[in-house]
Design a protein around this motif. Structure first.
Motif, PDB file in Angstrom:
ATOM      1  N   ILE A 128       0.837  -1.202   0.000  1.00 29.99           N
ATOM      2  CA  ILE A 128       0.000   0.000   0.000  1.00 29.99           C
ATOM      3  C   ILE A 128       0.870   1.250   0.000  1.00 29.99           C
ATOM      4  O   ILE A 128       0.583   2.222  -0.718  1.00 29.99           O
ATOM      5  CB  ILE A 128      -0.952  -0.021   1.216  1.00 29.99           C
ATOM      6  CG1 ILE A 128      -2.010  -1.113   1.010  1.00 29.99           C
ATOM      7  CG2 ILE A 128      -1.616   1.325   1.430  1.00 29.99           C
ATOM      8  CD1 ILE A 128      -2.883  -1.340   2.222  1.00 29.99           C
ATOM      9  N   THR A 129       1.949   1.236   0.756  1.00 23.67           N
ATOM     10  CA  THR A 129       2.851   2.387   0.781  1.00 23.67           C
ATOM     11  C   THR A 129       3.485   2.606  -0.583  1.00 23.67           C
ATOM     12  O   THR A 129       3.575   3.739  -1.065  1.00 23.67           O
ATOM     13  CB  THR A 129       3.945   2.177   1.851  1.00 23.67           C
ATOM     14  OG1 THR A 129       3.325   1.936   3.107  1.00 23.67           O
ATOM     15  CG2 THR A 129       4.859   3.371   1.948  1.00 23.67           C
TER      16      THR A 129
ATOM     17  N   ALA B  95       2.268   1.739  -3.516  1.00 25.06           N
ATOM     18  CA  ALA B  95       1.253   2.224  -4.458  1.00 25.06           C
ATOM     19  C   ALA B  95       0.954   3.698  -4.217  1.00 25.06           C
ATOM     20  O   ALA B  95       0.804   4.473  -5.176  1.00 25.06           O
ATOM     21  CB  ALA B  95      -0.015   1.387  -4.312  1.00 25.06           C
ATOM     22  N   SER B  96       0.871   4.122  -2.967  1.00 21.79           N
ATOM     23  CA  SER B  96       0.587   5.529  -2.689  1.00 21.79           C
ATOM     24  C   SER B  96       1.739   6.428  -3.113  1.00 21.79           C
ATOM     25  O   SER B  96       1.522   7.530  -3.623  1.00 21.79           O
ATOM     26  CB  SER B  96       0.262   5.727  -1.214  1.00 21.79           C
ATOM     27  OG  SER B  96       1.391   5.412  -0.434  1.00 21.79           O
ATOM     28  N   VAL B  97       2.974   5.970  -2.948  1.00 19.00           N
ATOM     29  CA  VAL B  97       4.121   6.749  -3.425  1.00 19.00           C
ATOM     30  C   VAL B  97       4.095   6.852  -4.944  1.00 19.00           C
ATOM     31  O   VAL B  97       4.393   7.914  -5.515  1.00 19.00           O
ATOM     32  CB  VAL B  97       5.441   6.130  -2.908  1.00 19.00           C
ATOM     33  CG1 VAL B  97       6.645   6.724  -3.609  1.00 19.00           C
ATOM     34  CG2 VAL B  97       5.559   6.304  -1.412  1.00 19.00           C
TER      35      VAL B  97
ATOM     36  N   VAL C  56       1.397   6.809  -6.885  1.00 15.54           N
ATOM     37  CA  VAL C  56       0.331   7.750  -7.249  1.00 15.54           C
ATOM     38  C   VAL C  56       0.787   9.181  -7.003  1.00 15.54           C
ATOM     39  O   VAL C  56       0.557  10.075  -7.839  1.00 15.54           O
ATOM     40  CB  VAL C  56      -0.958   7.423  -6.456  1.00 15.54           C
ATOM     41  CG1 VAL C  56      -1.985   8.536  -6.591  1.00 15.54           C
ATOM     42  CG2 VAL C  56      -1.542   6.106  -6.928  1.00 15.54           C
ATOM     43  N   CYS C  57       1.460   9.437  -5.890  1.00 12.14           N
ATOM     44  CA  CYS C  57       1.971  10.782  -5.615  1.00 12.14           C
ATOM     45  C   CYS C  57       2.991  11.203  -6.670  1.00 12.14           C
ATOM     46  O   CYS C  57       2.999  12.369  -7.108  1.00 12.14           O
ATOM     47  CB  CYS C  57       2.610  10.840  -4.240  1.00 12.14           C
ATOM     48  SG  CYS C  57       1.425  10.716  -2.890  1.00 12.14           S
TER      49      CYS C  57
END
Length: 106
Positions: free
Chosen positions: A84-85, A87-89, A91-92
């Motif tokens: 999850i971390t 994937a969020s990085v 997207v950012c």
């Protein structure tokens, strides 16, 4: 009251004399006490110390299964947190890249 007090070094009253020479001493070996005879070896018990009854076997299997399930759940949750971390990085990074690209077009 709040001024620092600097210690004053007293003046020497006499001239220091060199230390006396140290004379070597002889080494005297200690006398050894006779070794005691070895203790007699105890015979092995005829019964095993731990008796495995069906109840204890079931308890061992159950506790082993519980340990495996708990360790597996912890490892899976750690792997999920890393995914999850990541994937969020990602997207950012895409959002920042899009903002920078649109800024250069204007």
């Amino acid at each position: 009251m709040f001024q620092p007090k600097i210690p004053v070094m007293p003046t020497p009253t006499r001239v220091a004399t060199p230390p006396a020479a140290v004379e070597p001493t002889s080494v005297v070996p200690a006398t050894q006490a006779p070794t005691p005879p070895p203790a007699p070896i105890a015979s092995a018990p005829s019964r095993p110390v731990l008796q495995l009854t069906p109840g204890t076997v079931l308890a061992f299997v159950g506790s082993g299964t519980a340990v495996v399930l708990v360790v597996g759940a912890v490892l899976v949750s750690l792997l999920l947190a890393v995914a999850i971390t990541g994937a969020s990085v990602a997207v950012c990074a895409l959002v920042v890249r899009s903002i920078l690209a649109s800024d250069t077009r204007r």
